[in-house]
Design an enzyme around this catalytic site. Structure first.
Site, PDB file in Angstrom:
ATOM      1  N   HIS A  17      19.744  39.272 -12.636  1.00  0.00           N
ATOM      2  CA  HIS A  17      19.891  38.262 -11.569  1.00  0.00           C
ATOM      3  C   HIS A  17      20.925  37.202 -11.990  1.00  0.00           C
ATOM      4  O   HIS A  17      21.780  36.809 -11.199  1.00  0.00           O
ATOM      5  CB  HIS A  17      18.557  37.528 -11.320  1.00  0.00           C
ATOM      6  N   LYS A  41       2.160  39.626  -1.336  1.00  0.00           N
ATOM      7  CA  LYS A  41       2.558  40.308  -2.564  1.00  0.00           C
ATOM      8  C   LYS A  41       1.921  39.606  -3.761  1.00  0.00           C
ATOM      9  O   LYS A  41       2.119  38.400  -3.944  1.00  0.00           O
ATOM     10  CB  LYS A  41       4.088  40.269  -2.679  1.00  0.00           C
TER      11      LYS A  41
HETATM   12  O1  PNS Z   1      13.834  40.580  -4.676  1.00  0.00           O
HETATM   13  P1  PNS Z   1      13.428  41.375  -3.462  1.00  0.00           P
HETATM   14  O2  PNS Z   1      11.904  41.425  -3.368  1.00  0.00           O
HETATM   15  O3  PNS Z   1      14.060  42.725  -3.418  1.00  0.00           O
HETATM   16  O4  PNS Z   1      13.949  40.567  -2.172  1.00  0.00           O
HETATM   17  C1  PNS Z   1      13.708  41.023  -0.870  1.00  0.00           C
HETATM   18  C2  PNS Z   1      14.105  39.949   0.185  1.00  0.00           C
HETATM   19  C3  PNS Z   1      13.493  38.615  -0.142  1.00  0.00           C
HETATM   20  C4  PNS Z   1      15.616  39.800   0.202  1.00  0.00           C
HETATM   21  C5  PNS Z   1      13.644  40.455   1.579  1.00  0.00           C
HETATM   22  O5  PNS Z   1      12.334  40.916   1.507  1.00  0.00           O
HETATM   23  C6  PNS Z   1      13.734  39.378   2.667  1.00  0.00           C
HETATM   24  O6  PNS Z   1      14.800  38.969   3.044  1.00  0.00           O
HETATM   25  N1  PNS Z   1      12.564  38.905   3.134  1.00  0.00           N
HETATM   26  C7  PNS Z   1      12.445  37.859   4.115  1.00  0.00           C
HETATM   27  C8  PNS Z   1      11.898  38.388   5.443  1.00  0.00           C
HETATM   28  C9  PNS Z   1      12.998  39.054   6.246  1.00  0.00           C
HETATM   29  O7  PNS Z   1      13.952  38.451   6.687  1.00  0.00           O
HETATM   30  N2  PNS Z   1      12.859  40.388   6.427  1.00  0.00           N
HETATM   31  C10 PNS Z   1      13.801  41.193   7.140  1.00  0.00           C
HETATM   32  C11 PNS Z   1      14.816  41.831   6.206  1.00  0.00           C
HETATM   33  S1  PNS Z   1      15.935  42.875   7.102  1.00  0.00           S
END
Ligand code: PNS
Length: 169
Positions: A17, A41
């Site tokens: 990261h 989660k």
């Molecule tokens: O580190 P991660 O868990 O892979 O991150 C995933 C993240 C936070 C980028 C994704 O789950 C997200 O954007 N969640 C917020 C809800 C949302 O907008 N979902 C639609 C995504 S198309």
């Protein structure tokens, strides 16, 4: 003013990261590292802990002239990005296996907010296999993770394991 959001779970933040953030600093004037609040989660660190750890470790990387801040967010990411007037979303891609899921998210986000670009960045090869999930798994099974995460993360994980001995493998 080019402002990017770097969203994720960061449970915990890894050297992968940090590598992505450092690379992002070459492209953007400001990066908001956005920690997703996801009550469904089960997490190793709380949102507050993750934000605090991120804030500390970000002081140790080369940010150039880029302003890097940490926030938590809930709900739709594109909505949050709009509230922050961000131009781009940064996501790291390690291997082809990441690509499929990332492409789906990027295209869905583009459909929801066409003017917001997703920028995929590749970490250094040495981090191409590093994930928060595997870091937690091998650590809980007794492996050393000092080359995979910043020292503060390892220290905080050790403390957490001592406090919760039943988590030991
Ligand atoms: O580190 P991660 O868990 O892979 O991150 C995933 C993240 C936070 C980028 C994704 O789950 C997200 O954007 N969640 C917020 C809800 C949302 O907008 N979902 C639609 C995504 S198309």
């Amino acid at each position: 003013m080019r402002r990017a959001i770097y969203p994720g779970s960061f449970d915990p933040v890894t050297n992968g990261h940090l590598d992505i953030i450092q690379r992002g600093c070459k492209l953007f004037d400001e990066i908001i590292v956005a920690v997703l609040v996801n009550p469904e989660k089960e997490a190793f660190f709380t949102i507050e802990e993750r934000c605090e750890i991120l804030t500390e470790v970000l002081k140790t990387i080369d940010r150039r002239d880029c302003r890097v801040t940490v926030e938590s967010f809930g709900g739709l990411m594109v909505q949050y990005a709009a509230e922050r007037s961000a131009n781009a979303i940064v996501r790291g891609i390690r291997a082809i296996s990441d690509y499929e899921y990332e492409l789906q998210m990027a295209l869905m986000n583009r459909r929801l907010r066409p003017d917001l670009e997703t920028v995929f960045m590749m970490p250094a090869e040495e981090y191409s296999y590093v994930s928060s999930r595997l870091v937690k798994e091998v650590f809980q099974l007794g492996a050393h993770i000092s080359e995979l995460v910043p020292p503060l993360v390892e220290e905080r994980m050790r403390k957490r394991m001592n406090l919760v001995p039943e988590l030991r493998a």
